[in-house]
Design a protein around this motif. Structure first.
Motif, PDB file in Angstrom:
ATOM      1  N   TYR A 166      54.723  11.702   3.604  1.00 44.42           N
ATOM      2  CA  TYR A 166      53.679  10.869   4.231  1.00 44.42           C
ATOM      3  C   TYR A 166      52.702  11.735   5.020  1.00 44.42           C
ATOM      4  CZ  TYR A 166      51.535   7.411   7.314  1.00 44.42           C
ATOM      5  OH  TYR A 166      50.625   6.648   8.008  1.00 44.42           O
ATOM      6  N   MET A 167      53.211  12.729   5.736  1.00 37.65           N
ATOM      7  CA  MET A 167      52.367  13.591   6.548  1.00 37.65           C
ATOM      8  C   MET A 167      51.466  14.490   5.694  1.00 37.65           C
ATOM      9  SD  MET A 167      55.208  14.671   9.428  1.00 37.65           S
ATOM     10  CE  MET A 167      54.136  15.892  10.185  1.00 37.65           C
ATOM     11  N   LEU A 168      51.958  14.923   4.534  1.00 38.39           N
ATOM     12  CA  LEU A 168      51.201  15.840   3.684  1.00 38.39           C
ATOM     13  C   LEU A 168      50.261  15.136   2.709  1.00 38.39           C
ATOM     14  CD1 LEU A 168      53.976  18.453   2.776  1.00 38.39           C
ATOM     15  CD2 LEU A 168      52.021  18.800   4.309  1.00 38.39           C
ATOM     16  N   GLU A 169      50.388  13.837   2.595  1.00 36.92           N
ATOM     17  CA  GLU A 169      49.590  13.113   1.605  1.00 36.92           C
ATOM     18  C   GLU A 169      48.077  13.296   1.759  1.00 36.92           C
ATOM     19  OE1 GLU A 169      49.248   8.677  -0.412  1.00 36.92           O
ATOM     20  OE2 GLU A 169      50.294   8.948   1.483  1.00 36.92           O
ATOM     21  N   PRO A 170      47.513  13.336   2.970  1.00 38.70           N
ATOM     22  CA  PRO A 170      46.051  13.480   3.091  1.00 38.70           C
ATOM     23  C   PRO A 170      45.513  14.835   2.625  1.00 38.70           C
ATOM     24  CG  PRO A 170      47.024  12.591   5.107  1.00 38.70           C
ATOM     25  CD  PRO A 170      48.139  13.095   4.273  1.00 38.70           C
ATOM     26  N   PHE A 171      46.377  15.848   2.511  1.00 38.65           N
ATOM     27  CA  PHE A 171      45.908  17.178   2.155  1.00 38.65           C
ATOM     28  C   PHE A 171      45.666  17.286   0.644  1.00 38.65           C
ATOM     29  CE2 PHE A 171      48.184  17.688   6.113  1.00 38.65           C
ATOM     30  CZ  PHE A 171      47.367  18.557   6.836  1.00 38.65           C
ATOM     31  N   PRO A 172      44.618  18.032   0.233  1.00 34.37           N
ATOM     32  CA  PRO A 172      44.341  18.190  -1.198  1.00 34.37           C
ATOM     33  C   PRO A 172      45.334  19.139  -1.864  1.00 34.37           C
ATOM     34  CG  PRO A 172      42.851  19.545   0.089  1.00 34.37           C
ATOM     35  CD  PRO A 172      43.643  18.744   1.081  1.00 34.37           C
ATOM     36  N   ALA A 173      45.346  19.135  -3.184  1.00 36.27           N
ATOM     37  CA  ALA A 173      46.199  20.056  -3.936  1.00 36.27           C
ATOM     38  C   ALA A 173      45.768  21.493  -3.674  1.00 36.27           C
ATOM     39  CB  ALA A 173      46.125  19.743  -5.424  1.00 36.27           C
ATOM     40  N   LEU A 174      46.729  22.406  -3.590  1.00 36.12           N
ATOM     41  CA  LEU A 174      46.421  23.811  -3.339  1.00 36.12           C
ATOM     42  C   LEU A 174      45.666  24.435  -4.498  1.00 36.12           C
ATOM     43  CD1 LEU A 174      49.758  25.052  -1.716  1.00 36.12           C
ATOM     44  CD2 LEU A 174      47.610  24.482  -0.574  1.00 36.12           C
ATOM     45  N   THR A 175      45.931  23.984  -5.712  1.00 34.27           N
ATOM     46  CA  THR A 175      45.263  24.509  -6.894  1.00 34.27           C
ATOM     47  C   THR A 175      45.300  23.475  -8.008  1.00 34.27           C
ATOM     48  OG1 THR A 175      45.277  26.278  -8.573  1.00 34.27           O
ATOM     49  CG2 THR A 175      47.395  25.589  -7.693  1.00 34.27           C
ATOM     50  N   LYS A 176      44.331  23.573  -8.899  1.00 32.83           N
ATOM     51  CA  LYS A 176      44.288  22.714 -10.077  1.00 32.83           C
ATOM     52  C   LYS A 176      44.654  23.484 -11.347  1.00 32.83           C
ATOM     53  CE  LYS A 176      42.842  18.875  -8.137  1.00 32.83           C
ATOM     54  NZ  LYS A 176      43.617  17.615  -8.184  1.00 32.83           N
ATOM     55  N   ASN A 177      44.861  24.795 -11.202  1.00 33.69           N
ATOM     56  CA  ASN A 177      45.229  25.625 -12.349  1.00 33.69           C
ATOM     57  C   ASN A 177      46.622  25.244 -12.840  1.00 33.69           C
ATOM     58  OD1 ASN A 177      46.512  27.979 -13.732  1.00 33.69           O
ATOM     59  ND2 ASN A 177      44.505  28.891 -13.404  1.00 33.69           N
ATOM     60  N   PRO A 178      46.750  24.771 -14.085  1.00 34.45           N
ATOM     61  CA  PRO A 178      48.054  24.273 -14.550  1.00 34.45           C
ATOM     62  C   PRO A 178      49.164  25.324 -14.548  1.00 34.45           C
ATOM     63  CG  PRO A 178      46.498  24.450 -16.365  1.00 34.45           C
ATOM     64  CD  PRO A 178      45.713  24.647 -15.110  1.00 34.45           C
ATOM     65  N   ILE A 179      48.821  26.571 -14.853  1.00 34.26           N
ATOM     66  CA  ILE A 179      49.835  27.627 -14.864  1.00 34.26           C
ATOM     67  C   ILE A 179      50.382  27.855 -13.458  1.00 34.26           C
ATOM     68  CG2 ILE A 179      50.323  30.028 -15.427  1.00 34.26           C
ATOM     69  CD1 ILE A 179      49.755  28.261 -17.832  1.00 34.26           C
ATOM     70  N   LEU A 180      49.473  27.943 -12.483  1.00 35.20           N
ATOM     71  CA  LEU A 180      49.903  28.134 -11.105  1.00 35.20           C
ATOM     72  C   LEU A 180      50.685  26.931 -10.592  1.00 35.20           C
ATOM     73  CD1 LEU A 180      46.759  29.816  -9.489  1.00 35.20           C
ATOM     74  CD2 LEU A 180      48.926  30.890 -10.109  1.00 35.20           C
ATOM     75  N   VAL A 181      50.241  25.740 -10.960  1.00 33.88           N
ATOM     76  CA  VAL A 181      50.933  24.527 -10.532  1.00 33.88           C
ATOM     77  C   VAL A 181      52.360  24.509 -11.081  1.00 33.88           C
ATOM     78  CG1 VAL A 181      51.000  22.012 -10.715  1.00 33.88           C
ATOM     79  CG2 VAL A 181      48.833  23.163 -10.260  1.00 33.88           C
ATOM     80  N   ILE A 182      52.500  24.828 -12.359  1.00 33.32           N
ATOM     81  CA  ILE A 182      53.827  24.823 -12.989  1.00 33.32           C
ATOM     82  C   ILE A 182      54.744  25.864 -12.354  1.00 33.32           C
ATOM     83  CG2 ILE A 182      55.062  25.333 -15.136  1.00 33.32           C
ATOM     84  CD1 ILE A 182      52.619  24.118 -16.615  1.00 33.32           C
ATOM     85  N   LEU A 183      54.229  27.101 -12.195  1.00 26.34           N
ATOM     86  CA  LEU A 183      55.052  28.180 -11.657  1.00 26.34           C
ATOM     87  C   LEU A 183      55.375  27.969 -10.180  1.00 26.34           C
ATOM     88  CD1 LEU A 183      53.424  31.307 -13.353  1.00 26.34           C
ATOM     89  CD2 LEU A 183      55.633  30.275 -13.869  1.00 26.34           C
ATOM     90  N   LEU A 184      54.320  27.788  -9.371  1.00 28.68           N
ATOM     91  CA  LEU A 184      54.542  27.628  -7.935  1.00 28.68           C
ATOM     92  C   LEU A 184      55.294  26.336  -7.632  1.00 28.68           C
ATOM     93  CD1 LEU A 184      51.089  28.809  -6.504  1.00 28.68           C
ATOM     94  CD2 LEU A 184      53.239  30.084  -6.584  1.00 28.68           C
ATOM     95  N   GLY A 185      54.895  25.246  -8.298  1.00 27.58           N
ATOM     96  CA  GLY A 185      55.570  23.972  -8.078  1.00 27.58           C
ATOM     97  C   GLY A 185      57.027  24.013  -8.475  1.00 27.58           C
ATOM     98  N   GLY A 186      57.318  24.588  -9.646  1.00 26.74           N
ATOM     99  CA  GLY A 186      58.699  24.663 -10.113  1.00 26.74           C
ATOM    100  C   GLY A 186      59.570  25.529  -9.229  1.00 26.74           C
ATOM    101  N   ILE A 187      59.056  26.696  -8.835  1.00 26.84           N
ATOM    102  CA  ILE A 187      59.834  27.608  -7.993  1.00 26.84           C
ATOM    103  C   ILE A 187      60.053  27.019  -6.602  1.00 26.84           C
ATOM    104  CG2 ILE A 187      59.806  29.851  -6.847  1.00 26.84           C
ATOM    105  CD1 ILE A 187      58.353  30.945  -9.330  1.00 26.84           C
ATOM    106  N   CYS A 188      58.992  26.492  -6.018  1.00 23.34           N
ATOM    107  CA  CYS A 188      59.094  25.914  -4.667  1.00 23.34           C
ATOM    108  C   CYS A 188      60.034  24.711  -4.663  1.00 23.34           C
ATOM    109  CB  CYS A 188      57.713  25.516  -4.193  1.00 23.34           C
ATOM    110  SG  CYS A 188      57.626  24.992  -2.455  1.00 23.34           S
ATOM    111  N   LEU A 189      59.893  23.870  -5.670  1.00 27.44           N
ATOM    112  CA  LEU A 189      60.768  22.696  -5.782  1.00 27.44           C
ATOM    113  C   LEU A 189      62.219  23.116  -5.981  1.00 27.44           C
ATOM    114  CD1 LEU A 189      60.760  19.549  -5.998  1.00 27.44           C
ATOM    115  CD2 LEU A 189      60.579  19.853  -8.469  1.00 27.44           C
ATOM    116  N   GLY A 190      62.447  24.069  -6.872  1.00 25.21           N
ATOM    117  CA  GLY A 190      63.806  24.528  -7.141  1.00 25.21           C
ATOM    118  C   GLY A 190      64.457  25.175  -5.936  1.00 25.21           C
TER     119      GLY A 190
END
Length: 208
Positions: free
Chosen positions: A106-130
């Motif tokens: 809820y607190m982070l919802e107003p902030f925009p996405a850090l990047t729209k690059n799909p490769i970066l999203v997949i790598l950073l998102g997957g690693i951070c989530l994992g």
């Protein structure tokens, strides 16, 4: 893929050597990583995770309710069932993790996405989530009720835990095609695979 994390779920001695403060701090850091991955990378790029988190992202997109609301709501029944198999400590840690996650999303919802690059999203998102999910499991909790359900079903059927989890997630990713599109579903599957590998690597050398 699921061997290390399931081993940690069913072994209640896995967190006995952690103090209350260390366990709480570890879960909070893990929750923060998950919240950042979801709100700052995945959700705003229409990429989902597997399990309850993935279902929650899909439901939040087609309704007026938030992702955190669905994550807490959908996980709670599975965690209560898991109480009988995985113990009170597991239930309490998981419920606290879900509450913190809902708040941070809820607190982070107003902030925009850090990047729209799909490769970066997949790598950073997957690693951070994992890394985040791995820390929560390491300190005795869980954010995904589907794995708890898979543990219980596997004890009563000839199918393995991994087979059940893969079946659940196949249905979730297939459903995302109709909500976000085929390309986003492929990106989601790639992110899920990276997250799963990161979870297993983060749990590989845990003292059980």
């Amino acid at each position: 893929m699921f061997k290390e994390r399931i081993k940690n779920y069913i072994n209640e001695k896995r967190t006995a050597h952690f103090s209350l403060y260390k366990r709480g701090g570890g879960v909070l850091i893990g929750v923060s990583l998950v919240a950042a991955a979801l709100q700052l990378l995945l959700v705003k790029n229409y990429i989902i995770d597997g399990g309850i988190v993935g279902i929650s992202i899909l439901l939040a997109h087609i309704t007026d309710y938030k992702v955190g609301f669905y994550i807490f709501l959908l996980n709670t029944p599975f965690l209560l069932l898991g109480l009988f198999y995985l113990g009170k400590r597991f239930l309490l840690i998981s419920l606290c993790a879900l509450l913190f996650l809902s708040l941070e999303l809820y607190m982070l919802e107003p902030f925009p996405a850090l990047t729209k690059n799909p490769i970066l999203v997949i790598l950073l998102g997957g690693i951070c989530l994992g890394m985040g999910v791995g820390m929560i499991i390491r300190f005795g909790g869980s954010l995904d009720g589907t794995e708890i359900l898979a543990i219980m079903l596997s004890q009563r059927t000839p199918f393995s835990i991994g087979q059940y989890v893969l079946f659940f997630n196949f249905f979730i990713f297939f459903s995302s095609i109709f909500v976000f599109g085929l390309l986003e579903a492929v990106y989601s599957l790639a992110t899920f695979c990276i997250a799963c590998k990161t979870i297993d690597l983060s749990l590989k050398n845990i003292r059980l």
